[in-house]
Motif scaffolding. Sequence first.
Motif, mmCIF file in Angstrom:
data_model
loop_
_atom_site.group_PDB
_atom_site.id
_atom_site.type_symbol
_atom_site.label_atom_id
_atom_site.label_comp_id
_atom_site.label_asym_id
_atom_site.label_seq_id
_atom_site.Cartn_x
_atom_site.Cartn_y
_atom_site.Cartn_z
ATOM 1 N N ILE A 175 -16.851 7.778 -32.110
ATOM 2 C CA ILE A 175 -17.839 6.875 -31.211
ATOM 3 C C ILE A 175 -17.773 7.440 -29.760
ATOM 4 O O ILE A 175 -16.822 7.808 -29.487
ATOM 5 N N SER B 266 -19.145 3.086 -26.072
ATOM 6 C CA SER B 266 -19.146 2.131 -27.148
ATOM 7 C C SER B 266 -17.669 1.359 -27.442
ATOM 8 O O SER B 266 -17.524 0.401 -27.651
ATOM 9 N N HIS C 206 -17.523 -1.244 -24.917
ATOM 10 C CA HIS C 206 -18.272 -2.374 -25.254
ATOM 11 C C HIS C 206 -17.282 -3.168 -26.373
ATOM 12 O O HIS C 206 -17.307 -4.365 -26.396
ATOM 13 N N HIS C 207 -16.706 -2.502 -27.437
ATOM 14 C CA HIS C 207 -15.921 -3.340 -28.550
ATOM 15 C C HIS C 207 -14.824 -3.850 -27.334
ATOM 16 O O HIS C 207 -14.394 -5.196 -27.851
#
Length: 98
Positions: free
Chosen positions: A41, A45, A48-49
């Motif tokens: 990914i 992303s 974000h996680h």
Amino acid sequence: MEGDSLNDLFKALSDPTRRKILELLKEKDMSAGEIAEYFDISKPSISHHLNILKNAKLVLWEKDGQNIIYSINTTAMQEIVKWIFDFNERSDEDAEGK
């Protein structure tokens, strides 16, 4: 643990990518780039996680030059385990009282 922090915690743990990140950090501290190598990914992303894990206080971070190094927050993990044991203990007491 209070309601909002529990909500953040369970939200963070509900995602398999975030659980995998925690498993990686259990082995060693890593930068976001190192973490991203284990996933298919985008780096945004992964960020974000990581932000969700930071908001839930499951990971700690420290600047190291231009990198941010992430580590697992063992205190938060201990609090989760304590909450589960306390919850289970209370459930056992309720079952005995019936």
